[in-house]
Design a protein around this motif. Structure first.
Motif, PDB file in Angstrom:
ATOM      1  N   LYS A 263      43.535  72.180  78.618  1.00 57.71           N
ATOM      2  CA  LYS A 263      43.009  72.461  79.959  1.00 57.71           C
ATOM      3  C   LYS A 263      43.650  71.533  80.975  1.00 57.71           C
ATOM      4  O   LYS A 263      43.812  70.340  80.742  1.00 57.71           O
ATOM      5  CB  LYS A 263      41.496  72.294  79.965  1.00 57.71           C
ATOM      6  N   LEU A 264      44.006  72.094  82.113  1.00 54.95           N
ATOM      7  CA  LEU A 264      44.634  71.305  83.169  1.00 54.95           C
ATOM      8  C   LEU A 264      43.610  70.540  83.996  1.00 54.95           C
ATOM      9  O   LEU A 264      43.924  69.486  84.564  1.00 54.95           O
ATOM     10  CB  LEU A 264      45.465  72.215  84.084  1.00 54.95           C
ATOM     11  N   ASP A 265      42.397  71.069  84.060  1.00 57.60           N
ATOM     12  CA  ASP A 265      41.364  70.446  84.877  1.00 57.60           C
ATOM     13  C   ASP A 265      41.061  69.037  84.363  1.00 57.60           C
ATOM     14  O   ASP A 265      40.703  68.847  83.199  1.00 57.60           O
ATOM     15  CB  ASP A 265      40.090  71.297  84.840  1.00 57.60           C
ATOM     16  N   GLY A 266      41.241  68.043  85.221  1.00 55.28           N
ATOM     17  CA  GLY A 266      40.956  66.669  84.849  1.00 55.28           C
ATOM     18  C   GLY A 266      42.090  65.957  84.129  1.00 55.28           C
ATOM     19  O   GLY A 266      41.963  64.782  83.776  1.00 55.28           O
ATOM     20  N   MET A 267      43.228  66.654  83.915  1.00 55.30           N
ATOM     21  CA  MET A 267      44.352  66.035  83.220  1.00 55.30           C
ATOM     22  C   MET A 267      45.034  65.005  84.123  1.00 55.30           C
ATOM     23  O   MET A 267      45.326  65.280  85.284  1.00 55.30           O
ATOM     24  CB  MET A 267      45.365  67.100  82.789  1.00 55.30           C
ATOM     25  N   VAL A 268      45.266  63.814  83.584  1.00 53.95           N
ATOM     26  CA  VAL A 268      45.960  62.746  84.305  1.00 53.95           C
ATOM     27  C   VAL A 268      47.184  62.334  83.501  1.00 53.95           C
ATOM     28  O   VAL A 268      47.089  62.060  82.301  1.00 53.95           O
ATOM     29  CB  VAL A 268      45.051  61.521  84.530  1.00 53.95           C
ATOM     30  N   ILE A 269      48.342  62.311  84.150  1.00 56.57           N
ATOM     31  CA  ILE A 269      49.600  61.980  83.476  1.00 56.57           C
ATOM     32  C   ILE A 269      50.230  60.787  84.173  1.00 56.57           C
ATOM     33  O   ILE A 269      50.498  60.831  85.378  1.00 56.57           O
ATOM     34  CB  ILE A 269      50.569  63.180  83.492  1.00 56.57           C
ATOM     35  N   ASP A 270      50.458  59.725  83.421  1.00 57.34           N
ATOM     36  CA  ASP A 270      51.074  58.531  83.993  1.00 57.34           C
ATOM     37  C   ASP A 270      52.585  58.596  83.804  1.00 57.34           C
ATOM     38  O   ASP A 270      53.068  58.912  82.709  1.00 57.34           O
ATOM     39  CB  ASP A 270      50.520  57.266  83.337  1.00 57.34           C
ATOM     40  N   VAL A 271      53.313  58.318  84.859  1.00 59.90           N
ATOM     41  CA  VAL A 271      54.770  58.395  84.848  1.00 59.90           C
ATOM     42  C   VAL A 271      55.350  57.019  85.152  1.00 59.90           C
ATOM     43  O   VAL A 271      54.917  56.364  86.115  1.00 59.90           O
ATOM     44  CB  VAL A 271      55.282  59.409  85.900  1.00 59.90           C
TER      45      VAL A 271
ATOM     46  N   ALA B 157      55.707  67.819  78.123  1.00 51.99           N
ATOM     47  CA  ALA B 157      55.438  67.126  76.863  1.00 51.99           C
ATOM     48  C   ALA B 157      53.944  67.081  76.570  1.00 51.99           C
ATOM     49  O   ALA B 157      53.521  67.237  75.415  1.00 51.99           O
ATOM     50  CB  ALA B 157      56.020  65.715  76.901  1.00 51.99           C
ATOM     51  N   ARG B 158      53.125  66.864  77.622  1.00 53.64           N
ATOM     52  CA  ARG B 158      51.673  66.844  77.421  1.00 53.64           C
ATOM     53  C   ARG B 158      51.161  68.213  76.988  1.00 53.64           C
ATOM     54  O   ARG B 158      50.279  68.311  76.116  1.00 53.64           O
ATOM     55  CB  ARG B 158      50.974  66.409  78.720  1.00 53.64           C
ATOM     56  N   LEU B 159      51.703  69.279  77.571  1.00 50.42           N
ATOM     57  CA  LEU B 159      51.283  70.626  77.180  1.00 50.42           C
ATOM     58  C   LEU B 159      51.631  70.905  75.717  1.00 50.42           C
ATOM     59  O   LEU B 159      50.874  71.577  75.001  1.00 50.42           O
ATOM     60  CB  LEU B 159      51.951  71.672  78.070  1.00 50.42           C
ATOM     61  N   GLU B 160      52.772  70.390  75.272  1.00 47.55           N
ATOM     62  CA  GLU B 160      53.238  70.674  73.912  1.00 47.55           C
ATOM     63  C   GLU B 160      52.658  69.721  72.875  1.00 47.55           C
ATOM     64  O   GLU B 160      52.762  69.983  71.672  1.00 47.55           O
ATOM     65  CB  GLU B 160      54.769  70.608  73.871  1.00 47.55           C
ATOM     66  N   ASP B 161      52.062  68.629  73.333  1.00 45.02           N
ATOM     67  CA  ASP B 161      51.569  67.610  72.414  1.00 45.02           C
ATOM     68  C   ASP B 161      50.549  68.181  71.431  1.00 45.02           C
ATOM     69  O   ASP B 161      49.531  68.741  71.828  1.00 45.02           O
ATOM     70  CB  ASP B 161      50.932  66.463  73.221  1.00 45.02           C
TER      71      ASP B 161
ATOM     72  N   MET C  35      51.827  71.812  87.646  1.00 43.19           N
ATOM     73  CA  MET C  35      51.941  70.412  88.069  1.00 43.19           C
ATOM     74  C   MET C  35      51.041  70.130  89.278  1.00 43.19           C
ATOM     75  O   MET C  35      50.519  69.025  89.426  1.00 43.19           O
ATOM     76  CB  MET C  35      53.403  70.078  88.390  1.00 43.19           C
ATOM     77  N   ARG C  36      50.859  71.126  90.142  1.00 40.11           N
ATOM     78  CA  ARG C  36      49.966  70.937  91.287  1.00 40.11           C
ATOM     79  C   ARG C  36      48.499  70.839  90.850  1.00 40.11           C
ATOM     80  O   ARG C  36      47.666  70.307  91.571  1.00 40.11           O
ATOM     81  CB  ARG C  36      50.133  72.081  92.292  1.00 40.11           C
ATOM     82  N   ALA C  37      48.196  71.362  89.640  1.00 39.85           N
ATOM     83  CA  ALA C  37      46.809  71.399  89.177  1.00 39.85           C
ATOM     84  C   ALA C  37      46.376  70.121  88.455  1.00 39.85           C
ATOM     85  O   ALA C  37      45.200  69.976  88.119  1.00 39.85           O
ATOM     86  CB  ALA C  37      46.611  72.607  88.255  1.00 39.85           C
ATOM     87  N   VAL C  38      47.323  69.204  88.193  1.00 43.95           N
ATOM     88  CA  VAL C  38      46.980  67.972  87.478  1.00 43.95           C
ATOM     89  C   VAL C  38      47.243  66.775  88.381  1.00 43.95           C
ATOM     90  O   VAL C  38      47.801  66.900  89.466  1.00 43.95           O
ATOM     91  CB  VAL C  38      47.778  67.838  86.163  1.00 43.95           C
ATOM     92  N   LYS C  39      46.850  65.599  87.903  1.00 38.77           N
ATOM     93  CA  LYS C  39      47.020  64.360  88.668  1.00 38.77           C
ATOM     94  C   LYS C  39      48.073  63.490  88.006  1.00 38.77           C
ATOM     95  O   LYS C  39      48.048  63.280  86.795  1.00 38.77           O
ATOM     96  CB  LYS C  39      45.684  63.609  88.729  1.00 38.77           C
ATOM     97  N   PHE C  40      48.999  62.993  88.812  1.00 37.98           N
ATOM     98  CA  PHE C  40      50.036  62.100  88.314  1.00 37.98           C
ATOM     99  C   PHE C  40      49.789  60.691  88.859  1.00 37.98           C
ATOM    100  O   PHE C  40      49.410  60.527  90.030  1.00 37.98           O
ATOM    101  CB  PHE C  40      51.424  62.574  88.741  1.00 37.98           C
ATOM    102  N   THR C  41      50.011  59.700  88.009  1.00 36.27           N
ATOM    103  CA  THR C  41      49.879  58.313  88.428  1.00 36.27           C
ATOM    104  C   THR C  41      51.110  57.533  87.985  1.00 36.27           C
ATOM    105  O   THR C  41      51.863  57.972  87.111  1.00 36.27           O
ATOM    106  CB  THR C  41      48.624  57.658  87.822  1.00 36.27           C
ATOM    107  N   SER C  42      51.297  56.382  88.590  1.00 36.77           N
ATOM    108  CA  SER C  42      52.376  55.475  88.203  1.00 36.77           C
ATOM    109  C   SER C  42      51.881  54.049  88.388  1.00 36.77           C
ATOM    110  O   SER C  42      51.444  53.689  89.486  1.00 36.77           O
ATOM    111  CB  SER C  42      53.627  55.732  89.053  1.00 36.77           C
ATOM    112  N   ASP C  43      51.906  53.270  87.317  1.00 38.30           N
ATOM    113  CA  ASP C  43      51.375  51.898  87.348  1.00 38.30           C
ATOM    114  C   ASP C  43      49.925  51.882  87.825  1.00 38.30           C
ATOM    115  O   ASP C  43      49.496  50.986  88.567  1.00 38.30           O
ATOM    116  CB  ASP C  43      52.218  51.000  88.257  1.00 38.30           C
ATOM    117  N   GLY C  44      49.175  52.913  87.412  1.00 38.26           N
ATOM    118  CA  GLY C  44      47.758  52.968  87.750  1.00 38.26           C
ATOM    119  C   GLY C  44      47.453  53.481  89.141  1.00 38.26           C
ATOM    120  O   GLY C  44      46.281  53.638  89.506  1.00 38.26           O
TER     121      GLY C  44
END
Length: 460
Positions: free
Chosen positions: A124-132, A290-294, A406-415
């Motif tokens: 599910k994309l809702d609430g997904m957070v991906i750190d880059v 990668a997260r989708l395929e994990d 990608m617009r439906a999830v949240k991306f972060t970097s160094d928190g």
């Protein structure tokens, strides 16, 4: 229409479709009309021959065969839609039964064997957070760009000393197998250490001066004897070294619009920072996929995989059967990743109900035409005529699905929140596909090369 489905493999099915007479009859009528336009029958104008007369003249079975040619593809598409099967390749169609006369109760029956997209469940994309990981611009990055700019203004100067790494040597080559010359070249310019010619040549040239020669064993990488070992004689005609301009204000004025070296460096840093943002967006894209395929077990269609591997090997060697183990391994890994990504993005696009307009596809194809310096209208016509328009539609759908996901999830970097809105706002996103193995783009590029070659032949 009756449809039965048999799973042959996790990614391969066989459909058996039986068509009721009333569903097949409109195709029979159309076939009679088309045939009536092509035959001459006394007393009737072309195109106005009654159906019964057409049946008598060419035979009912011939009419049924012509009708089946048009009916089978359409009923096959309807069967895929009804059974919610996403085909990944062209089907193997086989007409099993066909009525032979107007009184024959036999129904049109055909089978379709096709490799399909496997059913997978994406997270599910809702609430997904991906750190880059953050992409930093360092002084070394700026210096590297400055050195590249400096090299563009460098000059080659002849030197009276042995060649070393970084020098440019003008050489003659003669490859021999069993004492017989099989290939030779003269006046080849080669940069020592670049590794762009033959294995072993860098070691052979290192330390040689103009007028000297040596022989080494190497593997031929092209031509009739590709892959074979040969004794290669190399003669050095001249050695030149690259002379670079001094890094000062004079260089800045010559190489750019700036008056000082400091101003030039500041501008290079700004460019590097803009590029780093683009690289981070690409990293975010890769991390998202990668997260989708994990953790997903994604079966891959064997037939498509084998064909793609073969096509990829043909790009690196004339005879795929002679490819090295490493080349085969790289091709398999590349194709498997491409197929996994395609399956995941197709599934994502479907789940997000992504719609593709004709304008979306036209813009995609026009961008490729521009890359190849071709007339967009001629290029798009070639794509359509080569039956590759659907591939372009599919690739655009994947791209739009990726952006929507990608617009439906949240991306972060160094928190901290990572703002990618500049790259994800619309279909003209700057998030780029780095590999060139995308099916539609590859097919389109092949058509472009084909047209370019054809035009070149006409001018010779």
């Amino acid at each position: 229409m009756k449809i039965s489905v048999r799973n042959l493999e996790p990614t391969k099915v066989k459909l058996t479709v039986t068509v009721d007479p009333e569903e097949f009859e409109p195709y029979m009528d159309n076939a009679r009309k088309e045939i009536g336009k092509q035959i001459n029958i006394p007393g009737f104008r072309k195109g106005h021959v009654p159906g019964k007369i057409v049946d008598q003249r060419v035979g009912y079975q011939a009419v049924a065969g012509e009708a089946a040619n048009n009916a089978v593809p359409e009923f096959y598409s309807k069967a895929l839609e009804e059974k919610k099967i996403s085909a990944m390749a062209q089907p193997e169609l086989d007409v099993a039964d066909l009525p032979s006369s107007g009184k024959d109760d036999t129904k049109l029956k055909f089978t379709a064997t096709v490799e399909r997209r496997p059913d997978i469940e994406l997270p599910k994309l809702d609430g997904m957070v991906i750190d880059v990981e953050k992409v930093e611009v360092t002084d070394e990055d700026v210096d590297k760009r400055l050195d590249n700019l400096r090299q563009r203004f460098g000059t080659l100067v002849g030197v009276d000393r042995p060649a070393k790494k970084g020098d440019y040597a003008n050489i003659d080559l003669d490859a021999q197998i069993d004492g017989e010359s099989v290939d030779s070249q003269e006046g080849v310019s080669y940069e020592l250490g670049s590794g762009t010619l033959l294995d072993g040549i860098d070691e052979a040239l290192d330390g040689l001066s103009a007028g000297e020669e040596t022989t080494f064993e190497g593997t031929l990488e092209s031509g009739e004897h590709e892959g074979e070992k040969a004794q290669i004689k190399v003669k050095v005609n001249s050695v030149k070294a690259e002379e670079l301009p001094e890094l000062d204000d004079d260089f800045a004025q010559e190489a750019s619009e700036f008056d000082t070296l400091d101003d030039l460096k500041a501008d290079i840093r700004k460019q590097s920072e803009r590029d780093s943002e683009g690289r981070q967006a690409n990293n975010a894209r890769d991390a998202f996929i990668a997260r989708l395929e994990d953790g997903l077990d994604i079966p891959l269609p064997k037939g498509i995989k084998e064909q793609m591997v073969s096509d990829q090997l043909k790009q690196v060697t004339a005879d795929p059967d002679k490819a090295t183990a490493e080349q085969k391994k790289q091709a398999v890994e590349s194709v498997e990743k491409e197929l996994r990504d395609q399956i995941v993005l197709d599934t994502l696009s479907e789940q997000m109900d992504v719609q593709v307009s004709q304008m979306d596809v036209m813009n995609f194809l026009m961008s490729i035409a521009q890359q190849y310096g071709m007339d967009p209208n001629a290029f798009i016509s070639a794509i359509v005529n080569n039956g590759q328009f659907d591939s372009a539609v599919q690739e655009v759908r994947r791209s739009k699905g990726l952006l929507a996901g990608m617009r439906a999830v949240k991306f972060t970097s160094d928190g901290k929140d990572l703002d990618l809105s500049a790259f994800l706002n619309d279909e003209e996103s700057e998030v780029e596909e780095e590999d060139e193995s995308v099916e539609a783009a590859t097919a389109a590029a092949a058509v472009a090369d084909e047209i370019a070659s054809s035009d070149a032949d006409k001018t010779e």
